[in-house]
Design a protein around this motif. Structure first.
Motif, PDB file in Angstrom:
ATOM      1  N   ASP A 106       0.807  -1.216   0.000  1.00 49.70           N
ATOM      2  CA  ASP A 106       0.000   0.000   0.000  1.00 49.70           C
ATOM      3  C   ASP A 106       0.845   1.274   0.000  1.00 49.70           C
ATOM      4  O   ASP A 106       0.491   2.254  -0.659  1.00 49.70           O
ATOM      5  CB  ASP A 106      -0.932   0.027   1.214  1.00 49.70           C
ATOM      6  N   TYR A 107       1.934   1.272   0.763  1.00 45.87           N
ATOM      7  CA  TYR A 107       2.694   2.509   0.963  1.00 45.87           C
ATOM      8  C   TYR A 107       4.032   2.561   0.235  1.00 45.87           C
ATOM      9  O   TYR A 107       4.556   3.654  -0.007  1.00 45.87           O
ATOM     10  CB  TYR A 107       2.915   2.756   2.464  1.00 45.87           C
ATOM     11  N   TYR A 108       4.595   1.420  -0.110  1.00 43.49           N
ATOM     12  CA  TYR A 108       5.900   1.390  -0.781  1.00 43.49           C
ATOM     13  C   TYR A 108       5.909   0.353  -1.908  1.00 43.49           C
ATOM     14  O   TYR A 108       6.762  -0.538  -1.934  1.00 43.49           O
ATOM     15  CB  TYR A 108       7.005   1.076   0.232  1.00 43.49           C
ATOM     16  N   PRO A 109       4.961   0.451  -2.840  1.00 44.13           N
ATOM     17  CA  PRO A 109       4.876  -0.588  -3.880  1.00 44.13           C
ATOM     18  C   PRO A 109       6.138  -0.682  -4.739  1.00 44.13           C
ATOM     19  O   PRO A 109       6.457  -1.767  -5.240  1.00 44.13           O
ATOM     20  CB  PRO A 109       3.659  -0.164  -4.703  1.00 44.13           C
ATOM     21  N   GLU A 110       6.875   0.422  -4.876  1.00 42.51           N
ATOM     22  CA  GLU A 110       8.098   0.381  -5.687  1.00 42.51           C
ATOM     23  C   GLU A 110       9.151  -0.530  -5.061  1.00 42.51           C
ATOM     24  O   GLU A 110       9.954  -1.139  -5.770  1.00 42.51           O
ATOM     25  CB  GLU A 110       8.663   1.786  -5.924  1.00 42.51           C
ATOM     26  N   LEU A 111       9.131  -0.655  -3.742  1.00 41.71           N
ATOM     27  CA  LEU A 111      10.088  -1.552  -3.096  1.00 41.71           C
ATOM     28  C   LEU A 111       9.812  -3.006  -3.448  1.00 41.71           C
ATOM     29  O   LEU A 111      10.741  -3.798  -3.630  1.00 41.71           O
ATOM     30  CB  LEU A 111      10.069  -1.372  -1.573  1.00 41.71           C
ATOM     31  N   ILE A 112       8.542  -3.356  -3.557  1.00 42.79           N
ATOM     32  CA  ILE A 112       8.162  -4.727  -3.919  1.00 42.79           C
ATOM     33  C   ILE A 112       8.768  -5.090  -5.279  1.00 42.79           C
ATOM     34  O   ILE A 112       9.199  -6.220  -5.494  1.00 42.79           O
ATOM     35  CB  ILE A 112       6.613  -4.881  -3.963  1.00 42.79           C
ATOM     36  N   LEU A 113       8.844  -4.103  -6.176  1.00 46.83           N
ATOM     37  CA  LEU A 113       9.362  -4.340  -7.520  1.00 46.83           C
ATOM     38  C   LEU A 113      10.884  -4.278  -7.590  1.00 46.83           C
ATOM     39  O   LEU A 113      11.493  -4.936  -8.430  1.00 46.83           O
ATOM     40  CB  LEU A 113       8.773  -3.315  -8.494  1.00 46.83           C
ATOM     41  N   ARG A 114      11.498  -3.488  -6.720  1.00 48.66           N
ATOM     42  CA  ARG A 114      12.939  -3.220  -6.841  1.00 48.66           C
ATOM     43  C   ARG A 114      13.819  -4.035  -5.893  1.00 48.66           C
ATOM     44  O   ARG A 114      15.012  -4.200  -6.160  1.00 48.66           O
ATOM     45  CB  ARG A 114      13.198  -1.725  -6.594  1.00 48.66           C
TER      46      ARG A 114
END
Length: 190
Positions: free
Chosen positions: A158-166
């Protein structure tokens, strides 16, 4: 936008910096690049600089019983420092390592102390940044203590979706306090 201008824009968004302070920062900020997997800091070293990330992604971690325990991920427009080591000028217990090729700007401990004394407006900037990162730290502690693994993962989504990808799965799992297998099961249910 040039990297230095990006940093000044960021700092000015917190509090308007005097032209003298901006000029001083231009003169003292050091630019540094890290290649993927390169260390910015290792345990037992003293963290002498505070860094602004203009491009890239880094992680902070500890070693515990030959296991890496990831505690933070910082990306563009974040400030990164080994807090206790920097502010008390003592040996660090943690590592800081680039996950991606990373560009940073840094200010040394001595330079920061000089800025606090010479340019009082920067104390306001520091207070706002301290509040931001202390709040993030409290949220992280709450999540680890009070939320189940699925809730911690949902919070990241919810708050840091870019971390899930990177961030690689093994680092994310460690950050969430779970195994890679548990992370895989949680992801398969989404």
């Amino acid at each position: 936008m040039k990297i230095m201008e990006k940093l000044l824009t960021y700092l000015n968004s917190i509090y308007s910096l005097s032209p003298e302070l901006q000029e001083h920062l231009f003169g003292i900020l050091k630019q540094q690049t890290l290649s993927r997997k390169q260390y910015l800091l290792k345990a037992e070293q003293v963290c002498n600089n505070i860094y602004f990330i203009s491009k890239g992604l880094v992680r902070c971690f500890y070693n515990k019983e030959d296991q890496e325990v990831n505690t933070w991920f910082m990306k563009e427009d974040d400030v990164i420092v080994s807090v206790e080591s920097f502010f008390y000028q003592k040996k660090s217990k943690e590592f800081i390592q680039a996950i991606e090729d990373t560009e940073l700007h840094s200010i040394s401990y001595e330079e920061l102390e000089y800025i606090y004394h010479t340019f009082p407006e920067f104390n306001f900037v520091a207070r706002i940044l301290l509040q931001k990162y202390y709040t993030l730290s409290e949220q992280r502690l709450y999540s680890l203590r009070m939320q189940r693994s699925q809730e911690r993962y949902r919070y990241l989504m919810d708050y840091y979706p870019e971390l899930i990808l990177r961030v690689p799965a093994k680092f994310l799992a460690s950050y969430l306090g779970i195994t890679e297998e548990t992370l895989s099961r949680i992801r398969s249910k989404k």
